[in-house]
Design a protein around this motif. Structure first.
Motif, PDB file in Angstrom:
ATOM      1  N   UNK A 166       0.849  -1.197   0.000  1.00  0.00           N
ATOM      2  CA  UNK A 166       0.000   0.000   0.000  1.00  0.00           C
ATOM      3  C   UNK A 166       0.887   1.251   0.000  1.00  0.00           C
TER       4      UNK A 166
ATOM      5  N   UNK B 166      -8.907   0.711   1.542  1.00  0.00           N
ATOM      6  CA  UNK B 166      -7.838   1.205   0.669  1.00  0.00           C
ATOM      7  C   UNK B 166      -7.507   0.191  -0.427  1.00  0.00           C
TER       8      UNK B 166
ATOM      9  N   UNK C 284      -1.629   6.693  -2.026  1.00  0.00           N
ATOM     10  CA  UNK C 284      -2.945   6.073  -2.266  1.00  0.00           C
ATOM     11  C   UNK C 284      -3.811   6.158  -1.008  1.00  0.00           C
ATOM     12  N   UNK C 285      -3.170   5.936   0.126  1.00  0.00           N
ATOM     13  CA  UNK C 285      -3.908   6.030   1.395  1.00  0.00           C
ATOM     14  C   UNK C 285      -4.408   7.465   1.590  1.00  0.00           C
ATOM     15  N   UNK C 286      -3.513   8.414   1.320  1.00  0.00           N
ATOM     16  CA  UNK C 286      -3.917   9.810   1.494  1.00  0.00           C
ATOM     17  C   UNK C 286      -4.989  10.217   0.498  1.00  0.00           C
ATOM     18  N   UNK C 287      -4.923   9.666  -0.718  1.00  0.00           N
ATOM     19  CA  UNK C 287      -5.948   9.992  -1.723  1.00  0.00           C
ATOM     20  C   UNK C 287      -7.333   9.550  -1.236  1.00  0.00           C
ATOM     21  N   UNK C 288      -7.396   8.333  -0.710  1.00  0.00           N
ATOM     22  CA  UNK C 288      -8.686   7.827  -0.218  1.00  0.00           C
ATOM     23  C   UNK C 288      -9.202   8.698   0.927  1.00  0.00           C
ATOM     24  N   UNK C 289      -8.310   9.038   1.846  1.00  0.00           N
ATOM     25  CA  UNK C 289      -8.736   9.851   2.988  1.00  0.00           C
ATOM     26  C   UNK C 289      -9.208  11.229   2.518  1.00  0.00           C
TER      27      UNK C 289
ATOM     28  N   UNK D 256       1.985   6.722   8.584  1.00  0.00           N
ATOM     29  CA  UNK D 256       1.034   5.650   8.337  1.00  0.00           C
ATOM     30  C   UNK D 256       1.549   4.351   8.912  1.00  0.00           C
TER      31      UNK D 256
ATOM     32  N   UNK E 293     -10.478  11.970  -0.412  1.00  0.00           N
ATOM     33  CA  UNK E 293     -11.766  11.825  -1.099  1.00  0.00           C
ATOM     34  C   UNK E 293     -12.924  11.819  -0.104  1.00  0.00           C
TER      35      UNK E 293
ATOM     36  N   UNK F 208     -12.881   4.028  -8.963  1.00  0.00           N
ATOM     37  CA  UNK F 208     -12.460   3.975  -7.554  1.00  0.00           C
ATOM     38  C   UNK F 208     -13.650   4.134  -6.610  1.00  0.00           C
TER      39      UNK F 208
ATOM     40  N   UNK G 299       1.760   5.291   0.315  1.00  0.00           N
ATOM     41  CA  UNK G 299       1.309   6.409   1.138  1.00  0.00           C
ATOM     42  C   UNK G 299       0.346   7.325   0.391  1.00  0.00           C
TER      43      UNK G 299
END
Lengths: 451, 89
Positions: free
Chosen positions: A1, B83, A5-10, B45, A12, A248, A3
């Motif tokens: 995973x 995720x 991508x995680x921030x993008x989801x959060x 993270x 959104x 997504x 970083x």
């Protein structure tokens, strides 16, 4: 995973208002039919409260664990006209009250299915249900009603179209103290779908399983933000960008739907990927159209922009989940979309343009306030126009207008919450009364020689 | 159950120490850590394994949010699937 991508989801979820708009449990009431209305209503109440007892808590658990807001939990049921028809009851308001009580007992936000399908003709049950709508919507809070008056296979039932104009007026008058709020819970469809999780048009079709979970995903803010990054690029890029981002979004709907269905022990139906705006800032479909380069939603070019958006949303969503259904596309309600409201107020958007837009996107003339003195025949004629667009183009269309009692063009109607605020819009002052008075049926269209 | 923890806020002394101490108290195992300063903000993270945790997910979430208030950062915990489902096939 990674970083980013995680921030993008959060981002959104937190900044761009990505949410699961609704988890809707569809419940068949066909096994509740009884010649004794009282017994039927008891069976309905028992079945709904049994199957949906954990729906709200499960939704809250998923929201908590995954960190994705689930705005509404709802129930849809078999069109009540079919269920109540076997009883000798003269009006069906008592059924609406039962649905309302069951909805309150389970804690859901809405229950849909006080509905009749009359695209070709009325049964006794259909007629009684339609005539019960104004009172049913006045005396209940959470019940939503819909009537299907046309389909591509059977044409348009103009008797029903004529009657629904009067029913809309009467519903507005019965809820005049709430500015005609009853009409916000009443949709008139052509080509209604059986697995729609969105209100006010949700009902549980007879071809569906006994109980299913459908999920409605939203996220106009996410699409707008994605388009901000491709300013000035060609439409090929615009379309690809929308497809990728809706992919997504839909994945999230698939996850939540699967999770809810597993936890509740109920089969998973469909994900309905619809860009459904809310009055909140940054949650507007109109702003997406403007991001494509239009000064205001409603100007020339809006229909083309919306067509691209609607199609790209479907293409992105279809591969992202196992079963796509419902309405899937973009919604254009006026009162629920801050950008649409502004477009009306600056004079860029009128009902004629909205009608054109409904030819290329989900649903139709939605959450539009019109003057309280609009004749019933004019409302019927609006319904007829929308039904014609749907029936000829093989798509779902609908009308949800509010003839706000005592209000004139330029006034405002406040509904609050997700229903928002509607500026009263002008309708044509020329009569369609003789046209509507004819009644009968407009035949089904030919399915060849398309042009 | 695996979950992703995100910590975002103004950099300060003792953020990592405070968060890891809290996780250890909750019997939550740290599988992976990544930390950077992004636009001046402390951004961390962690991938967590909650299978040994004695508290419920909701209680773990609350304990971490409270710890975040104490450390003046925002701490969120979400199940990993949100995720992975969005970003991988």
């Amino acid at each position: 995973m990674e970083t980013n991508q995680i921030l993008e989801t959060i981002r959104m979820i937190e900044e761009e208002k990505l949410d699961i708009r609704t988890i809707t449990m569809g419940i068949s009431l066909l096994d509740c039919i009884d010649s004794d209305g009282g017994k039927a209503r008891q069976k309905i109440y028992d079945k709904i409260t049994r199957l949906a007892q954990n729906l709200v808590r499960t939704g809250e658990d998923i929201e908590n664990e995954f960190g994705i807001p689930i705005i509404h939990k709802r129930i849809s049921v078999t069109p009540i006209a079919m269920v109540a028809g076997a009883s000798g009851d003269k009006d069906y308001v008592a059924y609406a009250k039962t649905l309302d009580e069951a909805a309150k007992a389970t804690g859901v936000n809405f229950i849909g299915g006080f509905s009749a399908l009359v695209q070709k003709g009325y049964t006794v049950g259909d007629r009684r249900l339609v005539q019960s709508i104004p009172e049913a919507l006045a005396v209940t809070e959470l019940v939503c009603s819909s009537v299907n008056v046309g389909s591509t296979r059977s044409g348009i039932n103009m008797d029903a179209v004529g009657e629904m104009g009067r029913i809309v007026k009467e519903t507005a008058e019965r809820t005049a103290d709430a500015q005609g709020l009853g009409c916000a819970k009443l949709v008139i469809f052509a080509n209604a779908v059986e697995d729609n999780p969105f209100m006010a048009g949700a009902f549980h079709g007879v071809g569906e399983a006994d109980c299913i979970i459908n999920v409605g995903v939203s996220g106009p803010g996410v699409v707008k933000r994605a388009l901000e990054k491709v300013k000035g690029e060609r439409f090929d890029v615009v379309s690809e960008t929308i497809k990728k981002i809706t992919f997504k979004i839909t994945r999230m709907g698939q996850l939540v739907g699967h999770e809810a269905s597993t936890r509740l022990g109920v089969p998973f139906g469909i994900v309905d990927l619809s860009l459904a705006p809310t009055p909140a800032v940054g949650d507007s479909v109109a702003r997406i159209l403007e991001e494509m380069g239009l000064e205001s939603a409603g100007t020339h070019g809006t229909t083309a922009a919306l067509a691209l958006l609607n199609d790209a949303v479907k293409k992105g969503g279809v591969m992202a989940c196992s079963h796509v259904g419902g309405l899937s596309g973009a919604f254009i309600p006026v009162s629920e979309d801050a950008g649409m409201i502004e477009a009306v107020e600056v004079g860029a958007l009128n009902i004629q343009k909205l009608e054109a837009m409904t030819a290329v996107c989900s649903v139709g003339l939605d959450m539009i306030a019109i003057p309280g003195d609009t004749p019933a025949e004019t409302i019927s004629a609006m319904i007829a126009d929308e039904a014609a667009i749907g029936v000829i183009n093989n798509k779902t269309t609908a009308v949800r207008v509010i003839p706000a009692p005592g209000k004139k063009v330029g006034d405002n109607v406040e509904f609050g919450g997700l229903l928002g605020r509607a500026p009263v819009m002008a309708v044509s002052s020329h009569s369609a009364a003789e046209f509507i008075a004819r009644g009968g049926r407009i035949p089904a269209p030919i399915h060849s020689f398309k042009n | 159950m695996k979950a992703i923890l995100t910590v975002i806020g103004k950099d300060n002394v003792g953020i990592i120490a405070g968060v890891s101490r809290q996780l250890a108290d909750l019997q939550v195992n740290i599988l992976d850590v990544s930390q950077t300063i992004m636009n001046g903000y402390f951004t961390m993270m962690m991938i967590l394994d909650l299978s040994a945790a004695k508290e419920t997910f909701g209680d773990v979430k609350k304990a971490l949010a409270d710890k975040g208030d104490e450390l003046n950062v925002q701490i969120k915990i979400q199940r990993e699937e949100i995720f992975t489902s969005m970003h991988s096939l």
